[in-house]
Design an enzyme around this catalytic site. Structure first.
Site, PDB file in Angstrom:
ATOM      1  N   ASP A 217       0.867  -1.190   0.000  1.00 26.49           N
ATOM      2  CA  ASP A 217       0.000   0.000   0.000  1.00 26.49           C
ATOM      3  C   ASP A 217       0.898   1.233   0.000  1.00 26.49           C
ATOM      4  O   ASP A 217       2.041   1.144  -0.449  1.00 26.49           O
ATOM      5  CB  ASP A 217      -0.950  -0.061   1.205  1.00 26.49           C
ATOM      6  N   HIS A 240       2.068   1.870  -3.163  1.00 31.20           N
ATOM      7  CA  HIS A 240       1.151   2.812  -3.794  1.00 31.20           C
ATOM      8  C   HIS A 240       1.699   4.232  -3.773  1.00 31.20           C
ATOM      9  O   HIS A 240       0.956   5.195  -3.831  1.00 31.20           O
ATOM     10  CB  HIS A 240      -0.228   2.753  -3.125  1.00 31.20           C
TER      11      HIS A 240
END
Ligand SMILES: *[C@@H]1O[C@H](CO)[C@@H](O)[C@H](O)[C@H]1NC(C)=O
Length: 393
Positions: A217, A240
């Site tokens: 993430d 991310h």
């Protein structure tokens, strides 16, 4: 006495003083509190008792975790302590396998002058729990335990340690002041859910230097009420990217400002430099943000402001974000993109982005779906220097 002799004498004295100081750190070895590094015995009590002892010491103290694999189910280290305190990790601490709802695994709370260091590893055993994470389907999910929480910690340093396979976030920073991370490694597979590297909220003067973050993430995410945050020398990927937000989810959120992200590498990340806010009536401001000297290697959505953030779907698209974004600079952002949408500015129709500055942006896209594009709505600002792709301001 000759000058040389005097000089040597002073050096000797200083050496002795330095030695005395170093020795004055009182050691609390977890093994002396009953810890057994066999990978099976739960050492939670031994760890907490070692910490309690150290915390009560009137002076500089150090909790020592030697070589070996220590199973620890839950460790809560709460101050305030009577002096500076170190948590020195040489061994590996291993979480209990399997899922558990919410909360955390290690927590450092209400401590001033904490040093977490050593070359050891916090192994969250996330691979035994990720399959029970339902947060991508249920926006109100409780999540799994965060590996390491820093709550209301001040004037402190975290260096050298490794965080591996957290069940949920690796590191969460809440209510901290003057906290520095340096030379740390955070690792989890690209497909592991919600394994954010470092999430910062309600904190000021937090710095992340020279670290490697490869996870499933956000590598770093910066939430409401954060000010004076610096991220530098971070290698991010997979992950991310580096995010500000999400903002606008909870009532009472306060402004975010003074964010400086520079000299970082984003390598194969979904999203690069991202600002994300929910389309809601929750009102606050994000301002004084700089992204400078960033190298992108095959990132998706390299530069992005998304004020219609809605990862799990089901949002009211007629709503607009009430977060005012202004004074954001992107300077010297270079490299390659893997998606043709290189710059996406989806600003709020109610509070358009103001004074967004783009300088020397050179991001190329070599795929079949080109040419590289910029998508902009409700964006006000300026651009100068190189602009590849062509800027829309
Ligand atoms: C902007 O933020 C930086 C920290 O990133 C800070 O040093 C500076 O004073 C801030 N500027 C303004 C005008 O608030």
């Amino acid at each position: 006495m000759s000058f040389l002799r005097l000089f040597l004498f002073v050096l000797l004295l200083e050496g002795l003083l330095f030695e005395a100081k170093a020795q004055a750190i009182k050691q609390y070895n977890v093994n002396d509190f009953g810890a057994i590094p066999d990978g099976h015995t739960d050492n939670s009590k031994a760890f907490v008792n070692a910490f309690k002892g150290a915390c009560q010491y009137h002076g500089h103290s150090r909790v020592v975790v030697p070589r070996g694999t220590y199973l620890v189910k839950l460790a809560e280290f709460n101050g305030p302590c009577r002096g500076p305190i170190d948590f020195f990790l040489t061994g590996n601490v291993k979480a209990a396998p399997g899922p558990r709802e919410g909360g955390y695994w290690f927590r450092f709370g209400y401590i001033d002058r904490l040093t977490v260091s050593g070359k050891g590893t916090f192994d969250g055993q996330g691979q035994t729990a990720w399959s029970s994470n339902e947060c991508s389907k249920n926006p109100n999910c409780k999540g799994l335990p965060i590996s390491i929480r820093f709550d209301y910690v001040s004037n402190s340093v975290v260096s050298g340690i490794n965080s591996l396979n957290s069940k949920y976030f690796h590191i969460n920073v809440l209510g901290c002041t003057n906290l520095r991370f340096q030379n740390i490694r955070i690792i989890a597979p690209a497909e592991s859910p919600n394994t954010d590297g470092i999430h910062i909220g309600q904190s000021k003067n937090v710095r992340i230097f020279d670290s490697f973050i490869g996870t499933g993430d956000d590598c770093v995410s910066i939430g409401p009420e954060s000010t004076d945050i610096e991220v530098s020398g971070v290698h991010c990927g997979p992950g991310h990217g580096i995010s500000i937000g999400s903002l606008g989810k909870y009532t009472g959120e306060k402004d975010v400002s003074g964010i400086n992200v520079h000299d970082c590498v984003l390598d194969r990340t979904d999203n690069g430099l991202r600002i994300k806010t929910w389309a809601s009536d929750i009102k606050s401001r994000l301002y004084n943000v700089t992204f400078r000297d960033i190298i992108l290697k095959n990132t998706y959505n390299s530069i992005m402001i998304d004020q219609q953030y809605c990862p799990a779907g089901g949002c009211d698209t007629s709503k607009a974000s009430s977060i005012q974004i202004q004074d954001v600079q992107y300077k010297g952002i270079r490299g390659t993109s893997i998606s043709p949408d290189v710059e996406i500015f989806r600003c709020s129709r109610k509070y358009p982005c103001n004074n967004i500055v783009l300088k020397d942006i050179d991001i190329s896209y070599n795929g079949k779906n080109g040419p590289a594009r910029t998508r902009c709505s409700f964006l006000n600002g300026r651009s100068f220097g190189v602009q590849n792709p062509k800027a829309c301001v």
